[in-house]
Design an enzyme around this catalytic site. Structure first.
Site, PDB file in Angstrom:
ATOM      1  N   GLU A 141      -0.519   1.560   4.813  1.00 14.28           N
ATOM      2  CA  GLU A 141      -0.380   0.454   3.875  1.00 14.28           C
ATOM      3  C   GLU A 141       0.720  -0.512   4.315  1.00 14.28           C
ATOM      4  O   GLU A 141       1.873  -0.134   4.524  1.00 14.28           O
ATOM      5  CB  GLU A 141      -0.099   0.950   2.453  1.00 14.28           C
ATOM      6  CG  GLU A 141      -0.105  -0.217   1.454  1.00 14.28           C
ATOM      7  CD  GLU A 141      -0.100   0.214   0.009  1.00 14.28           C
ATOM      8  OE1 GLU A 141       0.188   1.387  -0.273  1.00 14.28           O
ATOM      9  OE2 GLU A 141      -0.385  -0.655  -0.850  1.00 14.28           O
ATOM     10  N   GLU A 158      10.304  -3.403   0.176  1.00 11.91           N
ATOM     11  CA  GLU A 158       9.940  -2.003  -0.044  1.00 11.91           C
ATOM     12  C   GLU A 158       9.959  -1.171   1.237  1.00 11.91           C
ATOM     13  O   GLU A 158      10.101   0.047   1.186  1.00 11.91           O
ATOM     14  CB  GLU A 158       8.550  -1.917  -0.695  1.00 11.91           C
ATOM     15  CG  GLU A 158       8.538  -2.565  -2.070  1.00 11.91           C
ATOM     16  CD  GLU A 158       7.295  -2.252  -2.874  1.00 11.91           C
ATOM     17  OE1 GLU A 158       6.660  -1.219  -2.639  1.00 11.91           O
ATOM     18  OE2 GLU A 158       6.952  -3.070  -3.752  1.00 11.91           O
ATOM     19  N   ASP A 180      -2.822  -4.830   0.795  1.00 10.97           N
ATOM     20  CA  ASP A 180      -2.594  -4.890  -0.649  1.00 10.97           C
ATOM     21  C   ASP A 180      -2.251  -6.343  -0.979  1.00 10.97           C
ATOM     22  O   ASP A 180      -1.267  -6.884  -0.460  1.00 10.97           O
ATOM     23  CB  ASP A 180      -1.439  -3.933  -0.997  1.00 10.97           C
ATOM     24  CG  ASP A 180      -1.100  -3.917  -2.488  1.00 10.97           C
ATOM     25  OD1 ASP A 180      -1.128  -4.983  -3.139  1.00 10.97           O
ATOM     26  OD2 ASP A 180      -0.772  -2.837  -2.993  1.00 10.97           O
ATOM     27  N   PHE A 225      -0.960  -7.833  -3.465  1.00  7.86           N
ATOM     28  CA  PHE A 225       0.379  -8.085  -4.024  1.00  7.86           C
ATOM     29  C   PHE A 225       1.394  -8.266  -2.899  1.00  7.86           C
ATOM     30  O   PHE A 225       2.203  -9.204  -2.916  1.00  7.86           O
ATOM     31  CB  PHE A 225       0.785  -6.925  -4.948  1.00  7.86           C
ATOM     32  CG  PHE A 225       2.263  -6.884  -5.241  1.00  7.86           C
ATOM     33  CD1 PHE A 225       2.842  -7.785  -6.119  1.00  7.86           C
ATOM     34  CD2 PHE A 225       3.074  -5.936  -4.618  1.00  7.86           C
ATOM     35  CE1 PHE A 225       4.209  -7.743  -6.382  1.00  7.86           C
ATOM     36  CE2 PHE A 225       4.445  -5.887  -4.874  1.00  7.86           C
ATOM     37  CZ  PHE A 225       5.004  -6.801  -5.761  1.00  7.86           C
ATOM     38  N   HIS A 226       1.348  -7.385  -1.904  1.00  8.42           N
ATOM     39  CA  HIS A 226       2.290  -7.473  -0.786  1.00  8.42           C
ATOM     40  C   HIS A 226       1.934  -8.643   0.141  1.00  8.42           C
ATOM     41  O   HIS A 226       2.826  -9.337   0.647  1.00  8.42           O
ATOM     42  CB  HIS A 226       2.298  -6.156   0.004  1.00  8.42           C
ATOM     43  CG  HIS A 226       2.721  -4.976  -0.813  1.00  8.42           C
ATOM     44  ND1 HIS A 226       4.011  -4.789  -1.229  1.00  8.42           N
ATOM     45  CD2 HIS A 226       2.008  -3.933  -1.312  1.00  8.42           C
ATOM     46  CE1 HIS A 226       4.089  -3.668  -1.940  1.00  8.42           C
ATOM     47  NE2 HIS A 226       2.880  -3.126  -2.009  1.00  8.42           N
ATOM     48  N   GLU A 254      -4.365  -1.817  -8.482  1.00  7.99           N
ATOM     49  CA  GLU A 254      -3.127  -1.050  -8.666  1.00  7.99           C
ATOM     50  C   GLU A 254      -2.173  -1.853  -9.561  1.00  7.99           C
ATOM     51  O   GLU A 254      -1.084  -2.225  -9.134  1.00  7.99           O
ATOM     52  CB  GLU A 254      -2.517  -0.805  -7.282  1.00  7.99           C
ATOM     53  CG  GLU A 254      -1.428   0.210  -7.240  1.00  7.99           C
ATOM     54  CD  GLU A 254      -0.706   0.199  -5.892  1.00  7.99           C
ATOM     55  OE1 GLU A 254      -0.094   1.207  -5.603  1.00  7.99           O
ATOM     56  OE2 GLU A 254      -0.722  -0.794  -5.161  1.00  7.99           O
TER      57      GLU A 254
HETATM   58 MN    MN Z   1      -0.545  -0.766  -2.917  1.00  5.03          MN
END
Ligand code: MN
Length: 287
Positions: free
Chosen positions: A152, A158, A185, A187-188, A246
């Site tokens: 990921e 993070e 992802d 969001f990232h 998520e």
């Molecule tokens: Mn994720």
């Protein structure tokens, strides 16, 4: 039709849980996949794993697995004993997932989470190289257990090793197994990528798993992530893999702390109804 799932921790304050109630809830909401904590699976008994898998099968629900290794199991560590312990844990978790029929195991499998680059370091390359060496060994556990490791890509606040799709592509190419893939992802990506659609297209058939979430980690439909662009990119690469939302809306507990939910985004909302609404929205995006 693309299989769409949701991560159980949308409903919890802690990372460990009894997953059975979520099998029923998520199936009843109409999802195809329930994603659960791989770390919990590593600690479950054989009988517990088989019972959970049977329950999911009964509900026609696919299980996927996600985990961020803790620092003591960092497979990129300069300390060989930590790398060895990390490999042993990856093996235990992978065999646990294998006992449930295998599937996608994603997250921070290549380092630890959450993590900043150590202050005394200026170059992350030695961490990357040590991680690749570890992963070349670990991926054999994946191959033996019908598990696909999905690395990921997360944002700089993070983790430090794989912040962009391009970095993750280099990583999985270096590992060199069809059982090691890239996981993106939204969001990232919203933080790190120049263009989200382009990053998906560049990842192409190396994309093994996709997390979807808004810029504010609300369920898809509540933010400014470019869903039309994402749907187009996924169709362009003919993506047939899993898409798992998520969202996180509730502060509190270890989940609220690790994710950084410091205000209640769920106020006034029925979160089950919101999950269902987001599922229908994504079915439209991915059709
Ligand atoms: Mn994720």
């Amino acid at each position: 039709m693309t299989k769409i799932g949701i991560y159980f921790a949308y409903w919890t304050h802690e990372w460990d849980a009894d997953f059975h109630p979520f099998v029923d809830k998520v199936a009843d909401l109409g999802f195809d996949i329930l994603e659960i904590n791989g770390g919990t699976v590593a600690h479950m008994s054989s009988a517990e794993r088989k019972a959970l898998k049977a329950h999911a099968d009964d509900k026609n629900l696919t299980l996927s697995f996600c985990f961020g290794l803790p620092k003591k199991f960092d497979v990129s560590s300069p300390d060989p004993k930590v790398r060895e312990d990390g490999l042993a844990f990856l093996r235990r978790m992978t065999e646990g997932v294998g006992e449930m029929g295998g599937g996608n195991l994603g997250g921070i499998l290549y380092s630890y989470w959450p993590a900043k680059m150590p202050k005394e370091e200026e170059d992350k390359r030695p961490y990357f190289d040590r991680s690749v060496e570890s992963m070349k060994k670990a991926v054999k556990y994946a191959e033996d257990n019908n598990v696909v490791y999905c690395m990921e890509v997360v944002n700089r606040f993070e983790q430090f090793m794989l912040n962009t799709a391009a970095e993750a592509i280099e990583y999985v190419d270096a590992v060199g197994s069809p059982y090691a893939k890239v996981m993106l992802d939204t969001f990232h990506m919203n933080i790190e990528e120049d263009f989200i659609g382009d990053a998906i297209i560049r990842t192409g058939d190396k994309l093994g798993h996709l997390h979807i979430g808004e810029n504010n980690r609300m369920p898809p439909g509540y933010g400014h992530i470019p869903w039309t662009e994402i749907g187009h990119a996924l169709r362009k690469i003919n993506y047939k893999g899993h898409v798992v939302m998520e969202p996180f809306m509730m502060p509190g507990g270890q989940v609220g702390s690790d994710i950084g939910v410091f205000r209640d985004l769920s106020t006034g909302l029925d979160i089950d109804a919101e999950a269902r609404k987001a599922l229908l929205f994504m079915r439209g995006v991915l059709k």
